[in-house]
Enzyme design. Structure first.
Site, mmCIF file in Angstrom:
data_model
loop_
_atom_site.group_PDB
_atom_site.id
_atom_site.type_symbol
_atom_site.label_atom_id
_atom_site.label_comp_id
_atom_site.label_asym_id
_atom_site.label_seq_id
_atom_site.Cartn_x
_atom_site.Cartn_y
_atom_site.Cartn_z
ATOM 1 N N HIS A 194 0.840 -1.041 0.206
ATOM 2 C CA HIS A 194 -0.021 0.144 0.122
ATOM 3 C C HIS A 194 1.021 1.316 -0.078
ATOM 4 O O HIS A 194 2.089 1.105 0.380
ATOM 5 C CB HIS A 194 -0.813 -0.289 1.377
ATOM 6 C CG HIS A 194 -1.864 0.958 1.393
ATOM 7 N ND1 HIS A 194 -1.738 2.258 1.409
ATOM 8 C CD2 HIS A 194 -3.271 0.777 1.048
ATOM 9 C CE1 HIS A 194 -2.781 2.847 1.565
ATOM 10 N NE2 HIS A 194 -3.914 2.175 1.231
ATOM 11 N N ASP B 148 2.169 -4.463 8.027
ATOM 12 C CA ASP B 148 0.914 -3.645 7.862
ATOM 13 C C ASP B 148 -0.246 -4.576 7.907
ATOM 14 O O ASP B 148 -0.642 -5.356 7.142
ATOM 15 C CB ASP B 148 0.958 -3.179 6.407
ATOM 16 C CG ASP B 148 -0.149 -2.503 5.831
ATOM 17 O OD1 ASP B 148 -1.371 -2.336 6.547
ATOM 18 O OD2 ASP B 148 -0.323 -1.703 4.804
ATOM 19 N N GLN C 156 -5.086 -5.017 6.822
ATOM 20 C CA GLN C 156 -6.347 -6.244 5.916
ATOM 21 C C GLN C 156 -6.230 -7.454 6.637
ATOM 22 O O GLN C 156 -6.732 -8.533 6.093
ATOM 23 C CB GLN C 156 -6.003 -6.282 4.477
ATOM 24 C CG GLN C 156 -6.008 -4.992 3.844
ATOM 25 C CD GLN C 156 -7.552 -4.387 3.760
ATOM 26 O OE1 GLN C 156 -8.488 -5.190 3.999
ATOM 27 N NE2 GLN C 156 -7.623 -2.913 3.538
ATOM 28 N N LYS D 199 -11.567 0.091 9.582
ATOM 29 C CA LYS D 199 -11.653 -1.355 8.897
ATOM 30 C C LYS D 199 -12.097 -2.440 9.841
ATOM 31 O O LYS D 199 -12.364 -3.558 9.217
ATOM 32 C CB LYS D 199 -10.376 -1.585 8.201
ATOM 33 C CG LYS D 199 -9.672 -0.546 7.334
ATOM 34 C CD LYS D 199 -8.684 -0.639 6.557
ATOM 35 C CE LYS D 199 -8.181 0.195 5.791
ATOM 36 N NZ LYS D 199 -8.755 0.867 4.559
ATOM 37 N N CYS E 102 -4.704 2.568 -3.887
ATOM 38 C CA CYS E 102 -3.562 2.845 -3.430
ATOM 39 C C CYS E 102 -2.432 1.884 -3.646
ATOM 40 O O CYS E 102 -1.203 1.676 -2.669
ATOM 41 C CB CYS E 102 -3.531 3.264 -1.860
ATOM 42 S SG CYS E 102 -4.831 4.501 -1.274
#
Length: 426
Positions: free
Chosen positions: A142, A219, A222, A245, A384
């Protein structure tokens, strides 16, 4: 195609009852929710990788703070401030428990994943990187990770390296072994790709990094909302994720960092709440995690994140993951029925809860517009991940992403709308 009769791992009807927005109708000329002649199409919300919806329990937590004990934290002796401070600190404790951290000292609240990446870049990267060093990322990162470390490397004279992806959208681990060397200071990788759905082998990458004396930054934007995540099992040095999220509000994110590493980092934002003692000559920082939380924090959002985590834990993160897996495999298989639909990433049973795809002859933005007329909300664009789309050979893609309240019937509506778009552009 008849939907499979396999039962859902979650009681979806009960879950959906907690999200009034899912009863909305959209489309046409309506500009006010719930009003206007155009409100005729039921909403099918499949843009969860961008932002999930928020249950009543989380909204209630925000409202309760403002109605009952709205005050600044760590500032006052009066009762409201004490109550707000306790609730805000307990939110840190709850997040630590959720991801398996040792305690609140390892949990810094930020605005989002992006700010967490930048916090580490400024507070660690600018001090630790220099000429001859390198930071290893991947082609699927990302922008929040890719641009942050690209620019940090440029400022410090370090090199940014990128692990290739295979034709199936997985990391080329042989290439990773070549790039991660004795000069590597940090490996920054998406735990799960927001475009490909790929679940990366982060435990192996952590071993590679640590064997060469480097740190690893995950990261988790997700992954943390969608599956059980334990920072000790992953052996990550940093982990970042966002509340919006995972059923929480916007404006709250989390940076997990190993306590010893955070202790050695200097803050990059200065001001109230991160100071223990100050004189005209020098300043002493507050203990972790407060030394990285300058100024009045997002108090209500932090408290609401606590409520969101409680909601997810009540569902069971294993059940959350299994539910998404059922939906994702179903969506992948349904879309794969069209020979002019290209799906990016691993097979349907080996990915996170999203499917990115393109329909031959239809731009992703046009496809999203047509789907919107059917009430189906998806993401269209580069998500992104512009460099990744360059590798894929396309400027944009459509992305359908799923969460705890979605159903197979909604995926059927997605597929029907895609089929209408195919016919329209045939």
């Amino acid at each position: 195609m008849e939907p499979t009769q396999e039962p859902y791992p979650l009681d979806v009807a009960a879950v959906r009852a907690d999200f009034p927005i899912l009863d909305r109708k959209v489309g046409g000329d309506a500009t006010v929710p719930g009003e206007g002649e155009g409100d005729t199409t039921p909403l099918v919300y499949l843009d969860n990788a961008a932002t999930s919806q928020t249950p009543e329990q989380v909204v209630d937590a925000i409202a309760e703070y403002y109605r009952s004990y709205n005050a600044n934290v760590h500032r006052g002796i009066h009762q409201l401030s004490q109550e707000a401070s306790v609730a805000y600190e307990e939110a840190h404790d709850r997040v630590a428990e959720f991801v398996g951290a040792d305690g609140r000292e390892e949990i810094v609240f930020t605005k989002n994943t992006t700010e967490a990446e930048n916090l580490v870049a400024y507070a660690w990267g600018l001090n630790e990187l220099g000429p001859g060093d390198n930071v290893v990322l991947t082609e699927m990162e990302h922008h929040a990770s890719l641009v942050t470390w690209q620019q940090t490397a440029r400022k410090t004279g370090a090199e940014a390296r990128f692990v290739r992806i295979t034709d199936e959208g997985r990391l080329d681990m042989d290439h990773a072994r070549e790039l991660i060397d004795e000069d590597t200071k940090l490996v920054s990788v998406a735990h799960s790709s927001n475009t490909l759905g790929t679940l990366n082998p982060v435990e192996e990458l952590a071993d590679l990094a640590h064997d060469r004396g480097a740190l690893i930054f995950l990261d988790g934007a997700q992954s943390v909302p969608h599956r059980p995540v334990d920072v000790k099992e992953l052996d990550c040095d940093f982990l970042a994720f966002s509340g919006h999220k995972m059923l929480g509000p916007t404006g709250i994110g989390v940076l997990y960092g190993k306590e010893g590493i955070l202790e050695g980092m200097e803050p990059y934002l200065y001001g109230g709440d991160m100071i223990r003692k100050v004189s005209f000559e020098e300043t002493q920082w507050e203990d972790l995690p407060w030394k990285f939380e300058a100024g009045t924090p997002n108090i209500a959002q932090g408290i609401a994140l606590h409520a969101a985590i409680d909601y997810l834990d009540d569902l069971g993160m294993g059940n959350v993951h299994e539910h998404e897996s059922v939906l994702t495999e179903y969506a992948y298989d349904r879309l794969a029925e069209f020979d002019d639909v290209e799906i990016y990433g691993p097979p349907g049973d080996e990915r996170g809860g999203l499917v990115s795809f393109n329909v031959g002859g239809v731009h992703a933005h046009d496809l999203s517009s047509i789907l919107n007329e059917h009430g189906v909300a998806i993401r269209a664009g580069d998500h992104c991940t512009q460099p990744l789309h360059d590798v894929l050979g396309t400027a944009a893609s459509a992305r359908a992403s799923f969460y705890v309240y979605n159903t197979r019937e909604e995926i059927d509506k997605l597929v029907e709308a895609v089929d209408d778009a195919r016919e329209l552009f045939a």
